[in-house]
Motif scaffolding. Structure first.
Motif: not given
Lengths: 141, 120
Positions: B25-27, B106, B111, B113
């Motif tokens: 999700d975030d990277k 990211k 990102k 969520r």
């Protein structure tokens, strides 16, 4: 059925044969599986060195067995948890492995030494004293 | 996200390490197998949107008679072009047992969520 027109210079039959050979070799190379783990074996005056590439493998995940005529490297690395991941590329190899190589005569198997560092396993098998090359003094007349 | 590392480059006198690239999700995470390499041998950098992995391996010394070889003891090199979706300034990397892990966060806006949906 190779007909060679050597007087003409260009031999179309031989050219076709060569092309066919190249194509076959290219296909064979693609089909041949890469061995896992890849091994290198070097020999010097004092012994045999076997190096295996085992990235991501720790000492507890690999077992090295040395018998008089065979060395076996066995172990594995597990695929990590992949939930929640979207893969764009997947080239790394996981799973169990076992490879054996025949050992030449003249090694002191009891003196085997194995070290795993940074994913590289180095196994050293010294030669038995009597198997080491010896300089022989040649007496002159 | 489409493959965010579309274009890549390798070099002749080096080996190209096997990599896994995945997205969370975030990277974005890149994991490379580089056996024989430790942190101090590694050169990792981002230049103009290109992530470069490079490591030299010390050459085996001494007179060795090669009996059998399945891998070349060369260094490693591989370069990837990164999309604008990653914040190259926040890159983090670690090395263990010859495996390099590079995390590329990211950029905030992209990102994803998980949204918790409250029910009645």
């Amino acid at each position: 059925m190779a007909i060679r027109w050597t007087s003409i210079g260009w031999d179309p039959w031989r050219a076709l044969e060569e092309l066919e050979g190249q194509v076959s070799r290219a296909f064979r190379a693609v089909r041949a599986p890469r061995r896992y783990p890849p091994l290198n074996v070097d020999e010097d005056d004092d012994g045999l060195t076997v190096v295996a590439e085992l990235p991501g493998v720790a000492g507890s995940d690999v077992a090295v067995t040395a018998a008089a005529d065979e060395l076996t490297i066995r172990g594995g690395r597990k695929r990590p948890e992949e939930k929640g991941r979207e893969y764009h590329r997947r080239e790394r190899r996981f799973g169990d492995f076992e490879r054996s190589i025949s050992l030449p005569a003249g090694l002191d198997v009891g003196g085997v030494n194995a070290e795993l560092r940074n994913g590289l396993l180095v196994v050293r098998l010294p030669k038995a004293e009597e198997a080491k090359p010896r300089q022989i003094a040649v007496k002159g007349s | 996200m489409a493959d965010p590392t579309k274009r890549e480059e390798t070099r002749g006198e080096y080996r190209s390490p096997d990599v896994d690239i995945y997205e969370e999700d975030d990277k974005l995470v890149l994991v490379a197998d580089m056996p024989g390499v430790e942190a101090k041998d590694l050169e990792l950098g981002v230049e103009e949107g290109t992530l470069i992995l490079k490591a030299d391996r010390p050459a085996p010394g001494g007179e060795r008679k090669l009996v059998y070889d399945e891998f070349a003891p060369l260094g490693y090199y591989r370069a990837f072009s990164l999309s604008d979706a990653v914040d190259a300034g926040k890159i983090e990397a670690s090395m263990k047992d010859g495996v390099l892990t590079v995390a590329l966060p990211k950029i905030e806006r992209l990102k994803t969520r998980k949204v918790e949906v409250k029910g009645e």
